[in-house]
Design a protein around this motif. Structure first.
Motif, PDB file in Angstrom:
ATOM      1  N   GLU A 192      21.632   7.422  -4.429  1.00 14.15           N
ATOM      2  CA  GLU A 192      22.171   7.538  -3.416  1.00 14.15           C
ATOM      3  C   GLU A 192      20.613   8.088  -2.466  1.00 14.15           C
ATOM      4  N   SER A 193      19.997   7.890  -1.124  1.00 10.41           N
ATOM      5  CA  SER A 193      19.286   8.813  -0.862  1.00 10.41           C
ATOM      6  C   SER A 193      18.779   8.297   0.887  1.00 10.41           C
ATOM      7  N   GLU A 194      17.971   9.266   1.770  1.00  7.68           N
ATOM      8  CA  GLU A 194      18.156   8.527   2.867  1.00  7.68           C
ATOM      9  C   GLU A 194      16.665   7.624   2.375  1.00  7.68           C
ATOM     10  N   GLU A 195      15.515   7.911   1.912  1.00  6.91           N
ATOM     11  CA  GLU A 195      14.649   6.885   1.705  1.00  6.91           C
ATOM     12  C   GLU A 195      15.164   5.733   0.537  1.00  6.91           C
TER      13      GLU A 195
ATOM     14  N   SER B 233       0.843  -1.310  -0.414  1.00  7.81           N
ATOM     15  CA  SER B 233       0.170   0.246  -0.022  1.00  7.81           C
ATOM     16  C   SER B 233       0.582   1.481  -0.127  1.00  7.81           C
ATOM     17  N   VAL B 234       0.505   2.356   0.131  1.00  5.61           N
ATOM     18  CA  VAL B 234       1.157   3.601  -0.159  1.00  5.61           C
ATOM     19  C   VAL B 234       0.452   4.544   0.095  1.00  5.61           C
ATOM     20  N   TYR B 235       1.136   5.775   0.523  1.00  9.28           N
ATOM     21  CA  TYR B 235       0.298   6.535   1.704  1.00  9.28           C
ATOM     22  C   TYR B 235       0.068   7.996   1.021  1.00  9.28           C
TER      23      TYR B 235
ATOM     24  N   ASP C  67       9.305  13.416  -4.625  1.00  7.17           N
ATOM     25  CA  ASP C  67       8.045  13.218  -3.654  1.00  7.17           C
ATOM     26  C   ASP C  67       8.371  11.918  -2.496  1.00  7.17           C
ATOM     27  N   VAL C  68       8.400  12.154  -1.391  1.00  6.48           N
ATOM     28  CA  VAL C  68       8.588  11.562  -0.241  1.00  6.48           C
ATOM     29  C   VAL C  68       7.019  11.082   0.230  1.00  6.48           C
TER      30      VAL C  68
ATOM     31  N   VAL D 223       9.287   5.983   1.057  1.00  7.46           N
ATOM     32  CA  VAL D 223      10.637   5.742  -0.726  1.00  7.46           C
ATOM     33  C   VAL D 223      10.303   7.148  -0.947  1.00  7.46           C
ATOM     34  N   LYS D 224      11.122   7.126  -2.315  1.00  8.43           N
ATOM     35  CA  LYS D 224      11.694   9.122  -2.490  1.00  8.43           C
ATOM     36  C   LYS D 224      10.882   8.076  -4.417  1.00  8.43           C
TER      37      LYS D 224
END
Lengths: 390, 232
Positions: free
Chosen positions: A134-137, A102-104, A156-157, A174-175
């Motif tokens: 490279e990403s934190e998310e 699912s995505v929110y 968008d995150v 997620v990004k």
């Protein structure tokens, strides 16, 4: 030859009556070729797009995998089988791991399929290389339709939720690394692509896959235990069936149009034979056999189709060539129909399509012209000379 | 068959079915037409003139008796052979001209030559000669609707004569024409008869035509009641 020469004279002499029939028939002919050209172009592009984005040159499915039953997903993945390991490392096939999630976006919940794919794969056109950023998310890529539905943009995150192999729910940020544009709704709507190693980790399913997609330029098909080979034709069945239905549906319209044109020619023939009895009698008196007169009237009718082909070619060929190059832009919103369709369809007018359509119209017109003309062979020439109605 | 005769009719009977019975249009006709004759079958309406002409023209066949036309027995001819005989050796002139309405004068006169597969240059020469004979060469591009009745009949004569047939059958050729045009047309046909030795057989009850005939056959109720050679 004589019939052709006389028929030509008679048709030209008949003036407007001839040209009205010819124009209607030319229009029908043109529309049939145009419509089938669009469908053939659509079919070709859809096949090409689906191969490039989704089906490759066939697939291996986990034996439990059923794309129409999401409840099978939990049970439809396992370790990469030995016979496919080398092909996987050589880049001939690419593994895909699929799970439900699912995505929110903005606090809303939306179901989706989470697909794990290798960022290095070159088998399908999904821009998976973007998953390496490279990403934190966790970086993910989605299609235009998915982005539109979830109101998401690149950068968008958002939060996603999934279940691991132990059926435990988990969530992460997620990004959106890339929003890609694709004509195949099956790889876009309700789907999110993620690095396969990340998804394996998230699902606690190391080295597992749900399916393998075979590269376009490779032939495979050997049996692999626990996995089912689905060839290209099988994977394209639905699309091809839909195109057939489209053609059949379109054919109804053109059968009706063709019938109208044939009715006009039949009517003209019946009227001609009724009104031109004196002329028929004169032909016979001057030494034409009845068969020659029947042939003359049949050729006259059939020549409507020949003239229609010529007239149709005069305005049709430049138009069709122009459209072949420019393409036919589909109306806005067509991509929401859920079928594979390009924004601009480039029609394909093959020699087979044109010859078949022209021959079909010629044969039907000849038959329709011959039917009333047969009456001539039963006419009494002495009554016909006087123009007596028979 | 007499020497030089191109039509020989003996014991000719023609009946048409009417309801359960029949109507006898020709009842025992015996006639011979020689080459180059300018003959007419005259008589009142319903006497059988047109029926006789149709049988001679192989458009109809006898019920009984024989009709030998140009060496062919009409009753035994297939429709195809009859068509070939008409195409090669006969010309027809009708009361209502029967010109092909969408054709020009040239194309109308050219038509019998097209059926004979004659070359384009020969066709052109023959058509212009025929139009010269009937004095209408200046109307080659006109269509029948643009011509007077007299002009139409002249075109019809040119069409009948263009292939120089042995036999021309003319059914009431002047019925729709005024006196002046009738005389002009009859003079034309008379000249062609003299110049080309073509046999003309008319069906008529028009006195203007009768005056020109060299042989007058009177037909009454399907029987020949007089057959006179006019010598002046």
């Amino acid at each position: 030859m004589l019939s052709l020469k006389l028929a030509w004279r008679n048709l030209v002499g008949a003036g407007l009556r001839t040209w009205l029939n010819v124009i209607v028939l030319a229009f029908v002919l043109f529309m049939m070729i145009w419509h089938y050209g669009i469908l053939d172009g659509w079919n070709y592009q859809a096949n090409r797009d689906m191969q490039a984005w989704e089906v490759g040159n066939g697939q291996y499915w986990h034996q439990n995998y059923d794309p129409y039953d999401f409840f099978t997903l939990e049970e439809s993945h396992s370790k990469i089988p030995e016979p496919l390991k080398k092909a996987t490392s050589d880049g001939i096939v690419t593994p895909v791991l699929i799970t439900q999630g699912s995505v929110y976006p903005d606090g809303r919940i939306q179901s989706m399929l989470l697909k794990g794919i290798s960022p290095d794969q070159k088998v399908i056109a999904i821009p998976s290389a973007e998953l390496n950023i490279e990403s934190e998310e966790i970086p993910v890529v989605i299609g235009r339709r998915m982005a539109k539905n979830c109101k998401l943009q690149e950068g968008d995150v958002t939060t996603i939720r999934w279940r691991d192999v132990n059926r435990t729910f988990d969530a992460a940020e997620v990004k959106i690394a890339k929003v890609f544009n694709c004509n195949v709704p099956n790889v876009d709507a309700g789907q999110m692509y993620i690095h396969i190693e990340k998804l394996r980790e998230m699902m606690q399913a190391p080295d597992e896959a749900t399916m393998f997609i075979i590269r376009e330029d490779f032939e495979m098909g050997e049996a692999v235990s626990g996995w089912e080979y689905k060839d290209y034709d099988f994977l394209m069945t639905e699309m091809n069936e839909m195109m057939k239905m489209k053609k059949v549906g379109g054919s109804f319209i053109y059968v009706i149009l063709l019938l109208l044109a044939m009715l006009a020619i039949f009517d003209t023939q019946v009227l001609s034979i009724f009104r031109r009895q004196k002329e028929i009698g004169t032909y016979i008196a001057m030494g034409m056999t009845r068969r020659q007169v029947v042939s003359l009237f049949t050729v006259e009718g059939a020549m409507h189709a020949i003239l229609a082909v010529i007239i149709g070619a005069i305005y049709g060929i430049p138009f069709l060539l122009w459209q072949m190059n420019l393409g036919f832009t589909m109306p806005a919103g067509t991509d929401d129909f859920g079928i594979t369709i390009a924004e601009t369809i480039f029609p394909i007018y093959g020699a087979g399509l044109i010859l078949t359509t022209v021959l079909l119209v010629l044969i039907i017109t000849t038959i329709v012209s011959y039917m009333p003309a047969r009456k001539i062979s039963k006419m009494n020439p002495t009554d016909a000379i006087k123009g007596k109605i028979q | 068959m007499e020497q030089n005769s191109i039509v020989t009719i003996s014991g000719l009977i023609k009946r048409f079915p009417i309801g359960k019975g029949h109507f006898t249009a020709l009842n025992g006709i015996d006639l011979t037409f020689g080459k180059g004759q300018f003959a007419g079958v005259v008589g009142p309406s319903g006497s059988g003139k047109t029926t006789l002409l149709n049988i001679i023209g192989t458009l109809d066949s006898p019920t009984e008796g024989n009709a030998n036309v140009l060496g062919q027995e009409v009753g035994k001819l297939s429709t195809k052979k009859a068509a070939v005989l008409r195409r090669q050796h006969m010309g027809f002139i009708f009361q209502t001209y029967n010109l092909l309405p969408v054709y020009t004068v040239f194309e109308n006169v050219e038509f019998p030559l097209l059926l004979l597969n004659i070359s384009r240059s020969e066709r052109k020469k023959a058509v212009m000669d025929a139009l010269d004979w009937v004095g209408i060469a200046d109307k080659v591009k006109s269509r029948p609707a643009q011509l007077s009745g007299g002009e139409c009949q002249r075109v019809a004569i040119a069409r009948a004569m263009v292939k120089k047939p042995e036999l021309v059958l003319a059914d009431e050729p002047t019925a729709n024409l005024d006196s002046e045009n009738s005389h002009h047309i009859l003079q034309t046909m008379e000249n062609l008869n003299k110049d080309l030795q073509t046999t003309f057989i008319f069906a008529t009850h028009d006195d203007k035509v009768i005056k020109y005939l060299k042989r007058k056959i009177l037909l009454e109720d399907g029987k020949v009641t007089a057959d006179d050679i006019i010598t002046n």
